[in-house]
Design a protein around this motif. Structure first.
Motif, PDB file in Angstrom:
ATOM      1  N   TYR A  37      -0.206   1.251  13.159  1.00  0.00           N
ATOM      2  CA  TYR A  37      -0.074   0.002  12.239  1.00  0.00           C
ATOM      3  C   TYR A  37       1.785  -0.028  12.564  1.00  0.00           C
ATOM      4  O   TYR A  37       2.326   0.960  12.773  1.00  0.00           O
ATOM      5  CB  TYR A  37      -0.110   0.234  10.730  1.00  0.00           C
ATOM      6  CG  TYR A  37      -1.524   0.223  10.507  1.00  0.00           C
ATOM      7  CD1 TYR A  37      -2.398  -0.303  11.285  1.00  0.00           C
ATOM      8  CD2 TYR A  37      -1.976   0.419   9.157  1.00  0.00           C
ATOM      9  CE1 TYR A  37      -3.779  -0.380  10.908  1.00  0.00           C
ATOM     10  CE2 TYR A  37      -3.104   0.187   8.752  1.00  0.00           C
ATOM     11  CZ  TYR A  37      -4.219  -0.192   9.571  1.00  0.00           C
ATOM     12  OH  TYR A  37      -5.421  -0.295   9.075  1.00  0.00           O
TER      13      TYR A  37
ATOM     14  N   GLN B 157     -10.497   9.506  10.593  1.00  0.00           N
ATOM     15  CA  GLN B 157     -11.333   9.612   9.886  1.00  0.00           C
ATOM     16  C   GLN B 157     -12.666   9.162  10.075  1.00  0.00           C
ATOM     17  O   GLN B 157     -13.598   9.928   9.798  1.00  0.00           O
ATOM     18  CB  GLN B 157     -10.829   9.014   8.370  1.00  0.00           C
ATOM     19  CG  GLN B 157     -11.570   9.384   7.154  1.00  0.00           C
ATOM     20  CD  GLN B 157     -10.972   8.613   5.823  1.00  0.00           C
ATOM     21  OE1 GLN B 157     -10.106   7.929   6.049  1.00  0.00           O
ATOM     22  NE2 GLN B 157     -11.465   8.907   5.039  1.00  0.00           N
TER      23      GLN B 157
ATOM     24  N   GLY C 147      -3.427   5.808   0.540  1.00  0.00           N
ATOM     25  CA  GLY C 147      -2.695   5.570   1.602  1.00  0.00           C
ATOM     26  C   GLY C 147      -2.368   6.460   2.536  1.00  0.00           C
ATOM     27  O   GLY C 147      -1.432   6.440   3.466  1.00  0.00           O
TER      28      GLY C 147
ATOM     29  N   HIS D 243     -10.879  -2.578   6.532  1.00  0.00           N
ATOM     30  CA  HIS D 243      -9.626  -2.079   6.369  1.00  0.00           C
ATOM     31  C   HIS D 243      -9.674  -1.094   5.212  1.00  0.00           C
ATOM     32  O   HIS D 243      -8.872  -0.530   4.820  1.00  0.00           O
ATOM     33  CB  HIS D 243      -8.691  -3.549   5.861  1.00  0.00           C
ATOM     34  CG  HIS D 243      -8.293  -4.172   7.013  1.00  0.00           C
ATOM     35  ND1 HIS D 243      -8.259  -5.384   7.044  1.00  0.00           N
ATOM     36  CD2 HIS D 243      -8.038  -3.820   8.206  1.00  0.00           C
ATOM     37  CE1 HIS D 243      -7.869  -5.722   8.174  1.00  0.00           C
ATOM     38  NE2 HIS D 243      -8.083  -4.780   9.041  1.00  0.00           N
ATOM     39  N   LEU D 244     -11.048  -1.085   4.559  1.00  0.00           N
ATOM     40  CA  LEU D 244     -11.083  -0.231   3.411  1.00  0.00           C
ATOM     41  C   LEU D 244     -10.543   1.233   3.757  1.00  0.00           C
ATOM     42  O   LEU D 244     -10.992   1.820   4.881  1.00  0.00           O
ATOM     43  CB  LEU D 244     -12.441  -0.342   2.818  1.00  0.00           C
ATOM     44  CG  LEU D 244     -12.693  -1.536   1.974  1.00  0.00           C
ATOM     45  CD1 LEU D 244     -14.040  -1.573   1.475  1.00  0.00           C
ATOM     46  CD2 LEU D 244     -11.693  -1.819   1.162  1.00  0.00           C
ATOM     47  N   SER D 245     -10.361   1.911   2.690  1.00  0.00           N
ATOM     48  CA  SER D 245     -10.151   3.415   2.996  1.00  0.00           C
ATOM     49  C   SER D 245     -11.586   4.204   2.902  1.00  0.00           C
ATOM     50  O   SER D 245     -12.390   3.582   2.209  1.00  0.00           O
ATOM     51  CB  SER D 245      -9.296   4.038   1.660  1.00  0.00           C
ATOM     52  OG  SER D 245     -10.296   4.302   0.731  1.00  0.00           O
TER      53      SER D 245
ATOM     54  N   ILE E 177       0.913  -1.115   0.103  1.00  0.00           N
ATOM     55  CA  ILE E 177       0.007   0.069  -0.160  1.00  0.00           C
ATOM     56  C   ILE E 177       0.804   1.176  -0.038  1.00  0.00           C
ATOM     57  O   ILE E 177       0.816   2.139  -0.858  1.00  0.00           O
ATOM     58  CB  ILE E 177      -0.772  -0.082   1.168  1.00  0.00           C
ATOM     59  CG1 ILE E 177      -1.888  -1.121   1.033  1.00  0.00           C
ATOM     60  CG2 ILE E 177      -1.691   1.156   1.114  1.00  0.00           C
ATOM     61  CD1 ILE E 177      -2.639  -1.322  -0.113  1.00  0.00           C
TER      62      ILE E 177
ATOM     63  N   VAL F  80     -10.282  -7.893   0.531  1.00  0.00           N
ATOM     64  CA  VAL F  80     -10.062  -7.139   1.641  1.00  0.00           C
ATOM     65  C   VAL F  80     -11.371  -7.096   2.661  1.00  0.00           C
ATOM     66  O   VAL F  80     -12.308  -7.058   2.187  1.00  0.00           O
ATOM     67  CB  VAL F  80      -9.310  -5.694   1.374  1.00  0.00           C
ATOM     68  CG1 VAL F  80      -9.214  -5.122   2.835  1.00  0.00           C
ATOM     69  CG2 VAL F  80      -8.037  -5.863   0.538  1.00  0.00           C
TER      70      VAL F  80
ATOM     71  N   THR G 223      -3.514   5.418   6.087  1.00  0.00           N
ATOM     72  CA  THR G 223      -2.404   4.569   6.385  1.00  0.00           C
ATOM     73  C   THR G 223      -1.113   5.049   6.916  1.00  0.00           C
ATOM     74  O   THR G 223      -0.730   4.861   8.075  1.00  0.00           O
ATOM     75  CB  THR G 223      -2.218   3.559   5.077  1.00  0.00           C
ATOM     76  OG1 THR G 223      -3.311   2.841   4.720  1.00  0.00           O
ATOM     77  CG2 THR G 223      -1.213   2.446   5.306  1.00  0.00           C
TER      78      THR G 223
HETATM   79  N1  LIG Z   1      -5.296  -3.547   7.284  1.00  0.00           N
HETATM   80  C1  LIG Z   1      -5.395  -3.451   5.971  1.00  0.00           C
HETATM   81  N2  LIG Z   1      -5.496  -4.488   5.095  1.00  0.00           N
HETATM   82  C2  LIG Z   1      -5.431  -4.399   3.612  1.00  0.00           C
HETATM   83  N3  LIG Z   1      -5.464  -3.291   3.068  1.00  0.00           N
HETATM   84  C3  LIG Z   1      -5.505  -2.210   3.890  1.00  0.00           C
HETATM   85  C4  LIG Z   1      -5.644  -2.167   5.062  1.00  0.00           C
HETATM   86  N4  LIG Z   1      -5.607  -0.827   5.629  1.00  0.00           N
HETATM   87  C5  LIG Z   1      -5.739  -0.010   4.572  1.00  0.00           C
HETATM   88  N5  LIG Z   1      -5.669  -0.927   3.325  1.00  0.00           N
HETATM   89  C6  LIG Z   1      -5.638  -0.411   2.102  1.00  0.00           C
HETATM   90  O1  LIG Z   1      -4.634   0.545   1.846  1.00  0.00           O
HETATM   91  C7  LIG Z   1      -5.251   1.582   1.012  1.00  0.00           C
HETATM   92  C8  LIG Z   1      -4.882   2.936   1.282  1.00  0.00           C
HETATM   93  O2  LIG Z   1      -5.927   3.041   2.561  1.00  0.00           O
HETATM   94  P1  LIG Z   1      -5.941   4.363   3.347  1.00  0.00           P
HETATM   95  O3  LIG Z   1      -7.048   4.660   4.146  1.00  0.00           O
HETATM   96  O4  LIG Z   1      -4.787   5.037   3.436  1.00  0.00           O
HETATM   97  O5  LIG Z   1      -6.505   5.319   1.945  1.00  0.00           O
HETATM   98  P2  LIG Z   1      -6.695   6.999   2.135  1.00  0.00           P
HETATM   99  O6  LIG Z   1      -5.437   7.740   1.315  1.00  0.00           O
HETATM  100  O7  LIG Z   1      -6.969   7.309   3.552  1.00  0.00           O
HETATM  101  O8  LIG Z   1      -8.050   6.995   1.225  1.00  0.00           O
HETATM  102  P3  LIG Z   1      -9.338   7.931   1.530  1.00  0.00           P
HETATM  103  O9  LIG Z   1      -8.925   9.143   1.136  1.00  0.00           O
HETATM  104  O10 LIG Z   1     -10.344   7.352   0.861  1.00  0.00           O
HETATM  105  O11 LIG Z   1      -9.436   7.990   3.128  1.00  0.00           O
HETATM  106  C9  LIG Z   1      -6.738   1.243   0.678  1.00  0.00           C
HETATM  107  O12 LIG Z   1      -6.666   0.416  -0.835  1.00  0.00           O
HETATM  108  C10 LIG Z   1      -7.117   0.313   1.669  1.00  0.00           C
HETATM  109  O13 LIG Z   1      -7.842  -0.903   1.181  1.00  0.00           O
END
Ligand SMILES: Nc1ncnc2c1ncn2[C@@H]1O[C@H](COP(=O)(O)OP(=O)(O)OP(=O)(O)O)[C@@H](O)[C@H]1O
Ligand SMILES: Nc1ncnc2c1ncn2[C@@H]1O[C@H](COP(=O)(O)OP(=O)(O)OP(=O)(O)O)[C@@H](O)[C@H]1O
Ligand SMILES: CC(C)C[C@H](N)C(=O)O
Ligand SMILES: [Mg+2]
Ligand SMILES: [Mg+2]
Lengths: 254, 440, 231, 393, 316
Positions: free
Chosen positions: A55, A87, A43, C131-133, A20, C127, A46
């Motif tokens: 994490y 968030q 990400g 864990h989704l964003s 990611i 997934v 993340t």
């Molecule tokens: N624990 C996890 N296991 C598997 N995939 C994960 C996990 N955590 C996050 N992801 C994946 O990592 C990617 C990034 O997630 P993240 O929440 O950081 O996105 P973001 O930049 O915050 O997007 P948004 O603006 O929509 O919040 C996403 O595709 C999500 O599915």
């Protein structure tokens, strides 16, 4: 130049086989307001989770004010002066709004796991808690259970808890999500005032907010920073436009 | 929304609605309550001086401390433990072993301080076991504690030198080594000893809920993840809370040891653990004083009702289930629900409806009793042929009439009660509406 | 097609909706505006039968006000909650499968359609939801409801947390949904897409509807905006 | 005529409820007969007040407390040595603290030797032969069974079970040194529902006989598991005759199951004792169940006599009256030994047989099986010297 | 020795399958619905008593069907009029409710059938030795138990993996409203699943009641261990439950045969271990006597170090 408030050094993160975060390098300066933008799933959150210790990083190094905090426990990181919001709203539902904020104050005020103090007697703490409630406009709700606040009010409380920690580095993940334009402007004002002289790292999709707040902006796309710079530089960066801003018309003075 | 918050089901998970600030009035109020509490307990043995009453009060005192300590976990920490009696039992063993040493003259410790010994012993154990078990919460925690309880129980046979096997360990509290001018031969003297420890513990536990640790326990209960991001280590918070709870459970155990002068392994088994769970829940875990009510009420039933009928376990089970279903926040919750109405001086508006409900309620209850007693007599009494007597009326259980009567009472009572219940609801609605309008 | 009249809703003792009235026509996009806390989400919940309510709710000429949520849904009303309610312990794919009312006959929207519209979801299909964003969750929750093949769908805060270009995409999607004959009730705070795509709009205040009109008539009318949307 | 209350503290619920329940019936039955014959002290009635001990020392203390609170001064108990131990301690203390409210404990079945040996106490009387006495009977009998060479010991894991094992080892070593003890197991009391793992073990140990003090379900389930695995084994028990025993054992147990008791329902035929036969029939008539004890009658009769002899119901006086009391029991002289308060009565070794065989006129639990006495020991010969030196108030 | 091992294996198999029958229902109720159902063992007990009652009048075979049916209906009633109401108050409330039920059922059973074991016997036509090993019989009934439990396993496996029921329940645990909004009748699903779980426990009762004893204590005796089975096997995993049942059964059965103690062990190295006091006790503990502790030790370690259990699908 002072040591960076936050420094990410080739940080990687993968969940199982899917990577990611593919090599993050980021430097947030002391006292600047730094915004992270990027498409959904890039990400950003993340990254927040990695920095705040939720994490573990797969590889790379994270430094807070020059101190290595890679894979440190969240509460330890927080004690070093880093506070974050979430968030997806993340509060203490069965406690009163007031207690929500007060709890956030306890550690910084040095009460730790004390069993010698009575919270209701801690004049200063209670005073500050009420002060914060004023700022986030929830004084009227002080003794309601947090669970019954309307969604937007909960977002406000979320911010309240975060700033209460009295950290000098504040990370906000989409603080204005779900607010009306009107409230958004208020929120921005609030954020401005509370991060006065502090370092702010903020994720937002509302360009208005971003360009209004940020001194510098980094664009995160698929786990990499593709650009960093002042709002104007970023706004005019073609890569950014096609990767993120999309066809949202932006006129560039260049 | 007052009503909404008190009725809010989420509260079964706990959550003190503590008002902030110590207004003069508030202090006066608390002082008043505490004082009253103390005076009553001092007066009790003067009013009821039968030996029976004495031993009942003693058990109540112990139960109160134990139940409150349990609620430190369930109510304040959101940790449902099925092994809390472990610390009750171990506290007991700690105390009794010390007592034995005193008996054998190896040690000179004031009898009054034995509970403390129990508490400390339990706390040490509590810290260790707490550290292990609070690494998880919710159901896993419940199961771990259950496991630990069963484990210790099973091991009791293997470690006779500590647990004394099936027979347990016995001591003699009449040691002559005391602070107060008591010998602690007689139950009444023990009563005052228990009383003192009870008040110390209750006060301590009440204040604990208001300390930073107490508050954070609530926070961790609500959302342990967020707690990390305001600087606290949930595991530590739980461990400390757990240790303190163990400490007070240990004190209760110590009091038990003094009261019965013997402790057996079953004190730390599943049964006492679940007993205390029931007491606490029936009393109500949402308010600090809930468990106190529960302890008093249940102990009373256990001793008194079980004297009148052999079916009392059945009634107990029934009551427990009804409580869980209709009054999830226990006796305390039932009382506190009326607070807003009371404040608004509107009790007069609902009491009548209660009275209306009361009568059919009693009828229905009578019906249940008649039927249960009959069945019990027929299937379980030594001599089913002998006449059965309920409330003075005695008759032959096999006869047809009593059955018919029981069923009739039950049916009619039940039906009328349903109607009455509606009325109560209505009364509530209107009153609360009124209160809302005036914004009382 | 769809209409509510004199809709009242309560949380415990607090009376949130005090007689809401509005209608939605076939294939029409109608947005519901208002200051937050005014009760737009509550309106949706009430229609689905998720909160205590009274008043009449007529759908395809049939009164559904008294029905249980799953009946309402089976009659063809879809709902996308503001908090997204992704099933955290289920994978993306499973989330979508649950959207489908019966495995036998697929509706207008199939897994493939979803994945074509949102390739991102396909990438993440195994997934866990938790864990989704944020954005991904937003996409997922809408698609999940579409899998149920509703004739009328209520969408609460669809653009929240979406990146600008996703927002635009979402706008198109909703427009397309409407074109395919599905009526839409859109609840949106920031008016980013509402103004662009909705045919009519209602503004709520004090638990009632206080304004009805087309987007441009609304744009012109500052007083309404001042009074009911801003503080 | 007012009544003298006697607390009966034994399990009325839980895994051993059936044992306690049975005991209670026996004692009420005995009390009723005394009352029918004019009661004690010129017309006072004896009333049995049941309390539930759940075979738990803790619980029984609570019950004792309740009994005392009701002003009761006599306690009869027997199920569970652990309980008896606790009660003895508690009563000793109580009598010291409340000299005007003393309590007397009569133990009708808890047979751990210590209670009348090193732990003996003035306020405790035992009306059942203790473990060593019973084991001695078994060992004696075994001298007439040279064919048995391998014996397995399995007992409940508490003081009583341990004393059985200890005594068995001691006396077998003394009287049958050639016997090899191939196993010596203890299992938690009242918890095992399926004994097959133990049976397997016994099986592979090659034992020809096993000795067990198990009682209640621990006894029936043990033998049930054994017989249903169809293994060829002799069972030397204390309580096989006990409730549910014969039913559980079934035909498979005929000629294999032995018990050492003071009574079995064939004695009245063998020794032509009409009175006892009437007792058996009357009990069956009243409760629809078989009678198992003689000791219950002996206990109540002696208590009644002691009260009359003492001329009052003060526990202390009654206790003194009981010491050294002698009666002519149905099957021989019966003596309450003053030194340690241990009752000496004739003991019988009996074997499970088909109804009708020998003197087995009556069957048990309608199983068509009864008892045949294979060995008798007179009261005096059951006696074993006791180290007890009792402090008397 | 070899015969000991063979017999122990057979015992393990039987005990293990009994455990599985008992816990299989719980994998639905606890494993899927996440209801820490204390009353589960009670359903097992009631199943046994029903079977006893029915077989008194119309024989064992009808009982085999009627008893589980009855228990299932009872289960549905419990869910519909009790659990459902309590569900809203959260996990603890649910758990307390089932706990109260456990209590109540025990009393009611005593009320109806008395405190003594009832005479629920293995049916004559299954009461003959299937084969005889080293002079000990393996009764036909044991074979019968074997068949039933295998059947149960297969049946449930199909239901859980061939339908969406699992998904619906999973989702309902976190967002019941959303699930119903998607058109699923959550209450009904819960009711049927709970009923099914109870029925399975009832069936286990029918089979186990006469193999062991049918008495009021039987629920208490097996109550805790079934939780251990589920936890060790892994929440919601049928296969896990199956494996852990046999595993635990094996551990317990074989433990009985081992009289080794720490002292013996040290003995090998000529070390004279303490024989007095606490440490004396410790070194003299024989494995055979740790029988009762083994499952719980196992569970605790599982929960702490591998919360998802052997085959667990989801973290608890
Ligand atoms: N624990 C996890 N296991 C598997 N995939 C994960 C996990 N955590 C996050 N992801 C994946 O990592 C990617 C990034 O997630 P993240 O929440 O950081 O996105 P973001 O930049 O915050 O997007 P948004 O603006 O929509 O919040 C996403 O595709 C999500 O599915
Ligand atoms: N579960 C609840 N219990 C009590 N009151 C509630 C609850 N949920 C919402 N409310 C109250 O109902 C009112 C309307 O809530 P609703 O969520 O419908 O507002 P909204 O119009 O959707 O605004 P937004 O979604 O922007 O917060 C708010 O004042 C809120 O405080
Ligand atoms: C009732 C008796 C079987 C009790 C047993 N003999 C014991 O001493 O514990
Ligand atoms: Mg994000
Ligand atoms: Mg909303």
């Amino acid at each position: 130049m002072a040591t960076a408030a936050l420094k990410l050094d080739n940080v990687k993160k993968n969940f199982g086989d899917s990577q990611i975060i593919t090599g993050l390098d980021l430097e947030v300066l002391q006292g600047e307001r730094h915004a992270i933008i990027g498409p959904n799933g890039a990400g950003k959150s993340t990254m927040f989770h990695l920095i705040s210790g939720l994490y573990e990083v797969s590889s790379g190094k994270i430094a807070l004010k020059g101190r290595n905090i890679t894979n440190m426990a969240p509460h330890k990181i927080n004690r070093l002066g880093l506070a974050r919001s979430f968030q997806i709203t993340n509060i203490f539902p069965n406690m009163t709004v007031f207690q929500n904020v007060r709890c956030a104050l306890l550690w910084t005020k040095g009460y730790k796991y004390s069993i010698w103090h009575l919270c209701d007697r801690l004049k200063k703490v209670n005073g500050q808690a009420h002060e914060i409630l004023e700022r986030i406009k929830l004084s009227s709700m002080a003794n309601e259970k947090a669970a019954v606040l309307s969604y937007a009010d909960q977002r406000a409380l979320e911010i309240g808890i975060t700033i209460a920690c009295g950290a000098d580095i504040i990370m906000l993940d989409e603080p204005t999500a779900g607010m009306s334009n009107q409230e958004t402007t208020q929120a921005v004002a609030l954020i401005k005032s509370v991060t006065e002289g502090k370092t702010l790292l903020i994720v937002e999709h509302d360009m208005g907010v971003v360009f209004d707040l940020a001194d510098r902006i980094s664009v995160l796309v698929y786990g990499k920073i593709i650009a960093t710079g002042t709002p104007d530089e970023v706004r005019c960066d073609p890569k950014v436009q096609e990767a993120y801003l999309g066809k949202e018309a932006v006129e560039c003075s260049a | 929304m007052i009503e909404n918050t008190t009725m809010d089901s989420a509260e079964i998970k706990g959550g003190q609605a503590v008002q902030s600030g110590f207004s003069g009035a508030a202090i006066a109020k608390w002082a008043g309550i505490w004082l009253g509490f103390i005076l009553i307990s001092l007066a009790l043995p003067k009013i009821f001086d039968s030996r029976f009453a004495m031993s009942m009060f003693n058990q109540m005192g112990i139960a109160i401390v134990f139940a409150l300590s349990f609620n430190m976990l369930l109510g304040q920490g959101g940790l449902l433990s099925f092994g809390h009696a472990v610390f009750y039992g171990m506290g007991g063993f700690g105390a009794i072993h010390v007592l034995c040493m005193v008996n054998d003259g190896e040690l000179r410790i004031y009898t009054e301080l034995l509970p403390l010994a129990g508490g400390i012993f339990a706390a040490i154990l509590g810290f260790i076991l707490g550290f292990i078990s609070t690494r998880r919460a919710a159901i896993p925690f419940a199961l771990i504690t259950m496991g630990i309880g069963e484990l210790l129980l099973a091991s009791s046979l293997l470690l006779p030198s500590f647990f004394g096997g099936e027979e347990g360990i016995a001591g003699d509290r009449w040691t002559e080594i005391t602070i107060l001018p008591f010998k602690y031969g007689q139950a009444i003297e023990v009563y005052y000893l228990i009383l003192i420890w009870m008040f110390l513990s209750v006060a301590a536990m009440y204040l604990l809920t208001k300390t930073p640790l107490g508050q954070m326990a609530n926070a961790v209960r609500d959302n342990h993840q967020r707690a990390q991001f305001i600087g606290y280590d949930p595991h530590k918070v739980r461990t400390f809370q757990f240790t303190l709870a163990a400490f007070f459970a240990g004190i209760a155990g110590g009091l038990f040891a003094i009261n019965y002068e013997m402790v057996t392994a079953e004190n730390l088994g599943m049964l006492p653990s679940t007993d205390i769970l029931m007491m606490t829940v029936i009393g109500g875990i949402t308010y600090f004083f809930g468990p106190i009510l529960g302890a008093i009420f249940i102990t009373f039933l256990q001793l008194v009702v079980s004297n009148i009928t052999h079916a009392w376990m059945l009634y107990f089970g029934l009551m427990f289930i009804l409580m869980v279903m209709w009054a999830p926040d226990g006796l305390a919750g039932l009382i506190m629900r009326h607070q807003p109405i009371w404040r608004a001086k509107r009790m007069t508006k609902i009491l009548p409806s209660y009275l209306v409900a009361l009568i059919p309620g009693l009828v229905m209850f009578a019906g249940v009793i008649v039927l249960v007693e009959i069945m019990f007599h027929i299937s379980l009494s030594i001599d089913p042929e002998s006449p059965l007597s309920i409330m003075g009326v005695s008759f032959k259980a096999q006869a047809f009439m009593p059955w018919a009567l029981g069923i009739l009472l039950l049916g009619v009572g039940g039906y009328l009660f349903k109607l009455a219940a509606r009325r109560v609801n209505q009364a509530w609605k209107t009153v609360l509406a009124e209160i809302k309008q005036e914004g009382v | 097609m769809f209409s509510v009249s004199n809709l009242h809703a309560y949380y415990g003792q607090s009376h949130i909706l005090r007689g809401v009235e509005f209608t939605v026509g076939e294939g029409e996009i109608v947005s519901l505006l208002g200051r937050n806390g005014v009760g737009r989400s509550t309106t949706c919940k009430a229609i689905m039968g998720l909160v205590k309510h009274r008043g009449s709710i007529v759908f395809k000429g049939e009164e559904v006000g008294k029905e249980k949520p799953h009946i309402v849904a089976r009659k063809g009303i879809g709902y996308v909650p503001e908090d997204r309610s992704i099933f955290p312990t289920l994978t993306v794919q499973q989330n979508l499968e649950l959207g489908q009312k019966n495995m036998k006959k697929p509706g207008r929207w199939t897994l493939d359609d979803v994945y074509n519209n949102f390739p991102r979801l396909q990438e993440r299909c195994n997934v866990l939801g938790v864990h989704l964003s944020g954005g991904e969750q937003q996409m997922l929750t809408i698609c999940r409801s579409l899998m149920g093949d509703p004739d009328f769908i209520m969408i609460d805060e669809p653009t929240e947390g979406l990146a600008p270009q996703m927002v635009a995409l979402m706008g198109e999607l909703i427009a397309n949904i409407a074109k395919s004959g599905i009526s839409v009730l859109l609840v949106e705070q920031k008016l980013t897409i509402a103004l662009a795509i909705s045919h009519r709009m209602y503004v709520m205040g004090h638990g009632k509807v206080v304004f009805e009109g087309t987007p441009d008539s609304f744009e012109k009318d500052d007083t309404i905006r001042k009074e009911w949307l801003e503080v | 005529a007012d009544t003298i209350k006697i607390a009966f503290i034994d399990p009325l619920t839980g895994p051993f409820a059936n044992v306690g329940d049975m005991g209670l019936k026996h004692f009420i039955f005995a009390a009723d007969r005394i009352n029918a014959n004019g009661g004690v002290l010129g017309g006072k009635q004896l009333e049995m007040v049941p309390f539930d001990s759940k075979v738990s020392p803790k619980e029984s203390l609570i019950q004792l407390q309740r009994a005392i609170d009701q002003g009761i001064q006599y306690v009869i108990q027997g199920n569970g040595s652990a309980v008896t131990g606790a009660l003895m301690e508690a009563i000793a203390k109580h009598n010291k603290r409340y000299p005007d409210q003393q309590v007397l404990l009569i133990n009708h079945a808890a047979v751990t030797p210590a209670f009348t040996e090193e732990k003996c106490d003035f306020w405790h009387f035992r009306t059942d032969a203790h473990v060593t006495m019973k084991i001695k009977v078994i060992a004696d009998y075994l001298t007439s069974r040279p064919d048995i060479k391998k014996i397995y010991l399995i007992n409940q894991d508490y003081v009583f079970g341990h004393s059985v094992s200890a005594a068995a080892k001691e006396y077998l070593a003394k009287m049958r040194p050639d016997i090899e003890i191939v196993g010596d197991d203890f299992h938690p009391i009242g918890k095992i529902k399926d004994f097959s793992p133990y049976i397997t073990k016994i099986q592979s140990s090659g034992a020809q006989a096993l000795i067990t003090g198990n009682w209640g379900n621990d006894m029936t389930l043990l033998i049930k598991a054994g017989t249903s695995a169809g293994l060829d084994l002799e069972y030397y028990t204390f309580y096989a005759g006990g409730l549910g025993g014969p039913t559980a054992i079934g035909e498979a147990g005929i000629g294999k199951v032995y018990q050492v008791t003071e009574f079995n329902n064939a004695l009245c035929i063998q020794y032509k004792n009409k009175e006892d036969e009437d007792r058996i029939l009357a009990f069956k008539e009243k409760y629809g169940e078989d009678i198992f004890y003689l000791k219950s009658k002996v206990t109540m009769d002696m208590l009644a006599m002691a009260m009359d002899k003492a001329g009052n119901a003060k526990p202390k006086d009654v206790a003194y009256a009981l010491e050294g009391m002698e009666i002519d029991g149905y099957y021989g002289k019966t003596i309450m030994r003053a030194q340690d308060h241990q009752l000496l009565q004739p003991m019988f070794m009996s074997r499970l047989v088909k109804q009708g065989d020998g003197f087995a006129k009556y069957d048990m639990e309608n199983t068509g099986m009864g008892w045949e006495t294979v060995y008798k020991v007179d009261a005096v010969d059951t006696a074993i010297d006791s180290p007890c030196d009792m402090k008397r108030p | 020795m070899s015969e000991f091992i063979i017999f122990s294996l057979l015992n393990t198999l039987i005990y293990g399958l009994l455990l599985f029958m008992l816990s299989s229902g719980l994998t639905l109720i606890f494993g899927l619905m996440n209801v820490l159902n204390f009353a589960h063992a009670s359903f097992y007990m009631i199943g046994a008593y029903f079977a006893y009652q029915v077989s008194l009048y119309i024989g064992f075979i009808p009982a085999l069907f009627l008893a589980p049916l009855g228990v299932g209906i009872l289960g549905m009633i419990v869910e519909r009029y009790g659990l459902r109401k309590v569900h809203a108050h959260g996990h603890v409330a649910e758990l307390l409710f089932t706990f109260g039920l456990f209590f109540l059922f025990n009393e009611v059973v005593i009320l109806i059938w008395g405190r003594n074991p009832v005479d629920y016997q293995i049916p004559g036509f299954l009461d003959f030795p299937l084969f005889t090993l080293f002079g000990a019989d393996f009764s036909a009934y044991k074979g019968f138990m074997l068949l039933i439990s295998i059947a149960m396993f297969i049946g449930m496996y199909l239901v859980i993996n061939r339908t969406r029921i699992g998904l619906v329940i999973q989702a309902s645990l976190t967002h019941p409203e959303m699930v119903s909004v998607l058109g699923h009748n959550v209450p009904a699903v819960f009711m049927y699943v709970f009923g099914a779980g109870a029925a399975l426990a009832g069936l286990a009762g029918v089979i186990g009641g006469n193999f062991l004893v049918t008495e009021p204590g039987m629920a208490m005796a097996l109550g805790p261990i079934v939780f251990v089975v589920i936890v060790v096997g892994g929440m919601g995993s049928l296969t896990g439950a199956f494996i852990s049942s046999l595993l635990l059964a094996g551990l317990q059965t074989f433990a009985v045969g081992m009289n080794y103690s720490l002292a013996d062990f040290l003995g090998h190295f000529g070390i004279q271990a303490a024989s007095e006091g606490f440490w004396g006790d410790i070194v003299r503990i024989e494995i055979a006597n740790t029988r009762a502790m083994i499952p719980f030790l196992f569970m605790i370690f599982m929960l702490i170090f591998r919360p998802k259990g052997l085959m667990g699908v989801r973290e608890e």
